[in-house]
Enzyme design. Structure first.
Site, PDB file in Angstrom:
ATOM      1  N   ASP A  68       0.879  -1.174   0.000  1.00 46.53           N
ATOM      2  CA  ASP A  68       0.000   0.000   0.000  1.00 46.53           C
ATOM      3  C   ASP A  68       0.916   1.224   0.000  1.00 46.53           C
ATOM      4  O   ASP A  68       1.630   1.476   0.983  1.00 46.53           O
ATOM      5  CB  ASP A  68      -0.887  -0.026   1.249  1.00 46.53           C
ATOM      6  CG  ASP A  68      -1.847   1.158   1.281  1.00 46.53           C
ATOM      7  OD1 ASP A  68      -1.651   2.122   0.514  1.00 46.53           O
ATOM      8  OD2 ASP A  68      -2.794   1.105   2.092  1.00 46.53           O
ATOM      9  N   TYR A 158      -7.310  15.964  -5.694  1.00 51.13           N
ATOM     10  CA  TYR A 158      -6.594  15.217  -6.738  1.00 51.13           C
ATOM     11  C   TYR A 158      -5.774  16.182  -7.598  1.00 51.13           C
ATOM     12  O   TYR A 158      -4.605  15.932  -7.895  1.00 51.13           O
ATOM     13  CB  TYR A 158      -7.620  14.471  -7.582  1.00 51.13           C
ATOM     14  CG  TYR A 158      -7.063  13.651  -8.727  1.00 51.13           C
ATOM     15  CD1 TYR A 158      -6.545  12.380  -8.509  1.00 51.13           C
ATOM     16  CD2 TYR A 158      -7.090  14.138 -10.035  1.00 51.13           C
ATOM     17  CE1 TYR A 158      -6.061  11.618  -9.573  1.00 51.13           C
ATOM     18  CE2 TYR A 158      -6.611  13.391 -11.090  1.00 51.13           C
ATOM     19  CZ  TYR A 158      -6.095  12.123 -10.852  1.00 51.13           C
ATOM     20  OH  TYR A 158      -5.611  11.378 -11.914  1.00 51.13           O
ATOM     21  N   LYS A 162      -1.716  16.332  -8.334  1.00 46.50           N
ATOM     22  CA  LYS A 162      -1.122  16.172  -9.666  1.00 46.50           C
ATOM     23  C   LYS A 162      -0.343  17.420 -10.082  1.00 46.50           C
ATOM     24  O   LYS A 162       0.663  17.319 -10.800  1.00 46.50           O
ATOM     25  CB  LYS A 162      -2.213  15.844 -10.690  1.00 46.50           C
ATOM     26  CG  LYS A 162      -2.861  14.471 -10.476  1.00 46.50           C
ATOM     27  CD  LYS A 162      -1.864  13.340 -10.700  1.00 46.50           C
ATOM     28  CE  LYS A 162      -2.527  11.973 -10.657  1.00 46.50           C
ATOM     29  NZ  LYS A 162      -1.591  10.866 -10.931  1.00 46.50           N
ATOM     30  N   ILE A 191      -9.256   8.931 -19.373  1.00 45.76           N
ATOM     31  CA  ILE A 191      -8.937   7.614 -19.940  1.00 45.76           C
ATOM     32  C   ILE A 191      -9.937   6.604 -19.377  1.00 45.76           C
ATOM     33  O   ILE A 191     -10.258   6.647 -18.176  1.00 45.76           O
ATOM     34  CB  ILE A 191      -7.491   7.208 -19.565  1.00 45.76           C
ATOM     35  CG1 ILE A 191      -6.487   8.335 -19.895  1.00 45.76           C
ATOM     36  CG2 ILE A 191      -7.110   5.891 -20.254  1.00 45.76           C
ATOM     37  CD1 ILE A 191      -6.422   8.762 -21.343  1.00 45.76           C
TER      38      ILE A 191
HETATM   39  N1  LIG Z   1      -8.161   7.343 -15.895  1.00 41.42           N
HETATM   40  C1  LIG Z   1      -7.990   8.636 -16.099  1.00 41.42           C
HETATM   41  O1  LIG Z   1      -8.860   9.320 -16.677  1.00 41.42           O
HETATM   42  C2  LIG Z   1      -6.707   9.313 -15.671  1.00 41.42           C
HETATM   43  C3  LIG Z   1      -6.485  10.612 -16.135  1.00 41.42           C
HETATM   44  C4  LIG Z   1      -5.315  11.274 -15.772  1.00 41.42           C
HETATM   45  C5  LIG Z   1      -4.389  10.638 -14.974  1.00 41.42           C
HETATM   46  N2  LIG Z   1      -4.632   9.380 -14.524  1.00 41.42           N
HETATM   47  C6  LIG Z   1      -3.604   8.771 -13.672  1.00 41.42           C
HETATM   48  O2  LIG Z   1      -3.152   7.588 -14.285  1.00 41.42           O
HETATM   49  C7  LIG Z   1      -2.705   6.676 -13.291  1.00 41.42           C
HETATM   50  C8  LIG Z   1      -3.409   5.341 -13.475  1.00 41.42           C
HETATM   51  O3  LIG Z   1      -4.813   5.561 -13.305  1.00 41.42           O
HETATM   52  P1  LIG Z   1      -5.910   4.536 -13.853  1.00 41.42           P
HETATM   53  O4  LIG Z   1      -6.911   5.343 -14.570  1.00 41.42           O
HETATM   54  O5  LIG Z   1      -5.249   3.389 -14.504  1.00 41.42           O
HETATM   55  O6  LIG Z   1      -6.566   4.110 -12.460  1.00 41.42           O
HETATM   56  P2  LIG Z   1      -7.101   2.715 -11.921  1.00 41.42           P
HETATM   57  O7  LIG Z   1      -7.576   1.851 -13.017  1.00 41.42           O
HETATM   58  O8  LIG Z   1      -8.034   3.094 -10.809  1.00 41.42           O
HETATM   59  O9  LIG Z   1      -5.775   2.049 -11.313  1.00 41.42           O
HETATM   60  C9  LIG Z   1      -5.134   2.666 -10.232  1.00 41.42           C
HETATM   61  C10 LIG Z   1      -3.865   1.915  -9.923  1.00 41.42           C
HETATM   62  O10 LIG Z   1      -3.226   2.562  -8.808  1.00 41.42           O
HETATM   63  C11 LIG Z   1      -3.023   1.593  -7.788  1.00 41.42           C
HETATM   64  N3  LIG Z   1      -3.165   2.173  -6.461  1.00 41.42           N
HETATM   65  C12 LIG Z   1      -4.124   3.034  -6.035  1.00 41.42           C
HETATM   66  N4  LIG Z   1      -3.944   3.297  -4.738  1.00 41.42           N
HETATM   67  C13 LIG Z   1      -2.855   2.594  -4.335  1.00 41.42           C
HETATM   68  C14 LIG Z   1      -2.183   2.443  -3.096  1.00 41.42           C
HETATM   69  N5  LIG Z   1      -2.584   3.068  -1.971  1.00 41.42           N
HETATM   70  N6  LIG Z   1      -1.095   1.628  -3.052  1.00 41.42           N
HETATM   71  C15 LIG Z   1      -0.679   0.967  -4.148  1.00 41.42           C
HETATM   72  N7  LIG Z   1      -1.274   1.064  -5.352  1.00 41.42           N
HETATM   73  C16 LIG Z   1      -2.352   1.868  -5.425  1.00 41.42           C
HETATM   74  C17 LIG Z   1      -4.104   0.555  -8.009  1.00 41.42           C
HETATM   75  O11 LIG Z   1      -3.691  -0.625  -7.385  1.00 41.42           O
HETATM   76  P3  LIG Z   1      -4.740  -1.603  -6.625  1.00 41.42           P
HETATM   77  O12 LIG Z   1      -5.108  -2.635  -7.653  1.00 41.42           O
HETATM   78  O13 LIG Z   1      -3.943  -2.148  -5.492  1.00 41.42           O
HETATM   79  O14 LIG Z   1      -5.911  -0.781  -6.218  1.00 41.42           O
HETATM   80  C18 LIG Z   1      -4.138   0.473  -9.515  1.00 41.42           C
HETATM   81  O15 LIG Z   1      -3.121  -0.343 -10.015  1.00 41.42           O
HETATM   82  C19 LIG Z   1      -3.010   7.340 -11.951  1.00 41.42           C
HETATM   83  O16 LIG Z   1      -1.868   7.997 -11.473  1.00 41.42           O
HETATM   84  C20 LIG Z   1      -4.080   8.344 -12.299  1.00 41.42           C
HETATM   85  O17 LIG Z   1      -4.116   9.417 -11.392  1.00 41.42           O
HETATM   86  C21 LIG Z   1      -5.769   8.700 -14.862  1.00 41.42           C
END
Ligand SMILES: NC(=O)c1ccc[n+]([C@@H]2O[C@H](COP(=O)([O-])OP(=O)(O)OC[C@H]3O[C@@H](n4cnc5c(N)ncnc54)[C@H](OP(=O)(O)O)[C@@H]3O)[C@@H](O)[C@H]2O)c1
Length: 257
Positions: A68, A158, A162, A191
């Site tokens: 975590d 958030y 960022k 995304i």
């Molecule tokens: N989706 C979007 O629209 C978007 C846009 C801009 C930026 N982002 C950024 O892109 C990155 C990936 O996002 P995503 O959309 O792929 O999100 P996601 O599908 O919700 O996946 C989040 C990932 O972060 C991990 N995580 C969250 N909290 C954690 C913790 N306390 N300790 C360890 N791991 C943790 C999760 O692991 P677990 O499986 O253990 O939960 C998972 O692998 C993030 O940094 C997010 O802020 C996303």
């Protein structure tokens, strides 16, 4: 005498790479793409099962580290364990992230702290440790967000995390450049992952499709991004030998609009 810094041997994307957030979404797409390039990975998530499914694609090249990242003591062990398992480090991709959608009057300090821990403090401290482990030459990529530059409702904490991460990328890039370590960010628009389906204030499950349509319309290209489109940019930045300190939008034109 030349002040040029010697490059690492081979592209980092085919080397030894630590990836956080590898269990789902964007981080998983990055890890899969790295495995296709022949990389050896240490992958981080809170739950072993999705990481085991990822490692089934190349069991001999994946080390699973369950952690975590909000836990300071636990996360301080990640880089040493990755270095021990991989025999060194050429790249670090920080893709883990968390969002709590809260309107300003409802912003809770615990939720603010969690987002700062996972989205800003963990990548900063892991990048510091990773850079020490890399020595001379290496590449670090983080995932920021267009919300660092353009506000949207219910994402105050958030966005703060960022925006801090974008500043972190520039600061690290400047100080690590003399050692040949590059630091960059991918800055995604919306995304299509679990993250955008997390519950929002007042959101009704029936309205989810309408909300997604609104999010699509934010992008001049008229759709949401795909995890693989962010992964392609992350791998480009991992290997882009004369690029450092940038935040590369992968946002369907959102910031331009
Ligand atoms: N989706 C979007 O629209 C978007 C846009 C801009 C930026 N982002 C950024 O892109 C990155 C990936 O996002 P995503 O959309 O792929 O999100 P996601 O599908 O919700 O996946 C989040 C990932 O972060 C991990 N995580 C969250 N909290 C954690 C913790 N306390 N300790 C360890 N791991 C943790 C999760 O692991 P677990 O499986 O253990 O939960 C998972 O692998 C993030 O940094 C997010 O802020 C996303």
């Amino acid at each position: 005498m030349s002040s040029e810094v010697s490059a690492v041997e081979g592209p980092p994307s085919a080397g030894r790479v630590l990836v956080t957030g590898a269990s789902r979404g964007i981080g998983r797409a990055i890890a899969q793409e790295l495995l296709l390039r022949g990389a050896t990975l240490a992958v981080v998530g809170r739950d072993a099962d999705p990481l085991l499914r990822l490692s089934a694609e190349a069991p001999a090249r994946v080390t699973i580290l369950v952690c975590d990242l909000a836990d300071r003591a636990a996360r301080s062990e990640i880089v040493p364990r990755a270095v021990e398992a991989l025999g060194g480090l050429d790249g670090f991709v920080s893709a883990a992230g968390v969002v709590h959608y809260q309107a300003v009057p409802q912003v809770e300090e615990d939720a603010l702290r969690e987002q700062l821990e996972v989205n800003l403090l963990a990548p900063t401290m892991l990048a510091q440790q990773a850079a020490e482990a890399m020595g001379a030459g290496g590449s670090i990529v983080t995932i920021t967000s267009t919300l660092a530059q353009r506000a949207a409702p219910h994402t105050l904490a958030y966005a703060i995390s960022k925006a801090g991460l974008e500043a972190c990328v520039r600061g690290l890039a400047l100080e690590l450049a003399p050692r040949g370590i590059r630091v960059n960010a991918v800055c995604p628009g919306v995304i299509d992952t679990d993250m955008i389906r997390a519950s929002r204030p007042g959101s009704d499950p029936k309205q989810t499709e309408a909300e997604l349509e609104q999010l699509r319309r934010l992008h001049p290209l008229g759709r949401l991004g795909r995890p693989m489109e962010v992964a392609e940019a992350a791998l480009y930045l991992l290997d882009a030998s004369f690029v450092t300190g940038v935040s590369l939008p992968v946002d369907g034109g959102l910031l331009a609009g």
